[in-house]
Scaffold this active site. Structure first.
Site, short mmCIF file in Angstrom:
data_model
loop_
_atom_site.label_atom_id
_atom_site.label_comp_id
_atom_site.label_asym_id
_atom_site.label_seq_id
_atom_site.Cartn_x
_atom_site.Cartn_y
_atom_site.Cartn_z
N ASP A 234 0.87 -1.18 0.00
CA ASP A 234 0.00 0.00 0.00
C ASP A 234 0.91 1.24 0.00
OD1 ASP A 234 -2.44 1.44 0.44
OD2 ASP A 234 -2.14 1.38 2.58
N THR B 257 5.88 -0.89 4.95
CA THR B 257 6.16 -2.20 5.56
C THR B 257 7.31 -2.88 4.82
OG1 THR B 257 3.85 -2.43 6.19
CG2 THR B 257 5.15 -4.45 6.14
#
Ligand code: IMP
Length: 181
Positions: A101, A105
């Site tokens: 996204d 991460t």
């Protein structure tokens, strides 16, 4: 009404076919036996299906649990909830992710893996939302690019729910409210 009535974005058969393609592409890229790291909990189903598609050619498997989301919002900080079980020093690491996204991460995980001595790091993700990217991250394999919608199913959740749906659906609060009654 059941939760299975969320609008389908990608059906199970299409996902299964695309996972076969990703397995083929990974085989062709070569560069040594992969050491897979699934990002839990979201990538668990994708990782299972990809490793099944690779069959005996699959390499070692490990997992890490990271958290950055609260509800449908990315918090911007990534923390380790459960660390890796194995050493990555000198290994060709292949990260398996459910969805990229903002990219934070994967950026944080790549940094961690290189700090721990990984020889190389590739990322295979089932889904990518390019319009949401905040940081640049290299992605060696992408199952599907999706628009800026909150998706659930095929491992992806909203606060722990809907992971078991056998397709990728679009989360709609109205549907969830109706299915709760
Ligand atoms: P990033 O760090 O912003 O790239 O977010 C990656 C993580 O956010 C993924 O591993 C998912 O757990 C979660 N995520 C991002 N978008 C969605 C979504 O649409 N549905 C479910 N989880 C999501």
């Amino acid at each position: 009404m059941s939760a299975s009535s969320f609008p389908v974005l990608i059906d199970g058969q299409t996902i299964a076919r695309r996972i076969q393609d990703l397995a083929r592409e990974l085989r062709v890229r070569g560069d040594g036996e992969p050491h897979f790291i699934a990002v839990l909990d979201g990538a668990r189903i994708f990782a299972d299906k990809l490793l099944q598609a690779l069959g005996r050619e699959a390499g070692a498997y490990d997992s890490i649990q990271l958290a950055s989301y609260s509800g449908t919002e990315s918090t911007g900080t990534v923390r380790i909830v459960k660390d890796l079980g194995q050493d990555v020093r000198g290994k060709r690491v292949v990260i398996l992710e459910d969805i990229v996204d903002t990219g934070r991460t994967i950026l944080a995980l790549r940094k961690l893996l290189f700090e721990r001595g990984a020889r190389s790091v590739e990322t295979l993700t089932l889904l990518s939302k390019p319009s949401r990217r905040v940081v640049e991250v290299p992605l060696e394999g992408v199952g599907f690019e999706v628009p800026d919608l909150f998706v659930i199913g095929f491992g992806m959740d909203l606060d722990g729910k809907y992971r078991e749906l056998p397709y990728v659906g679009v989360y709609q609060a109205d549907e969830a409210e109706r299915s709760a009654v």
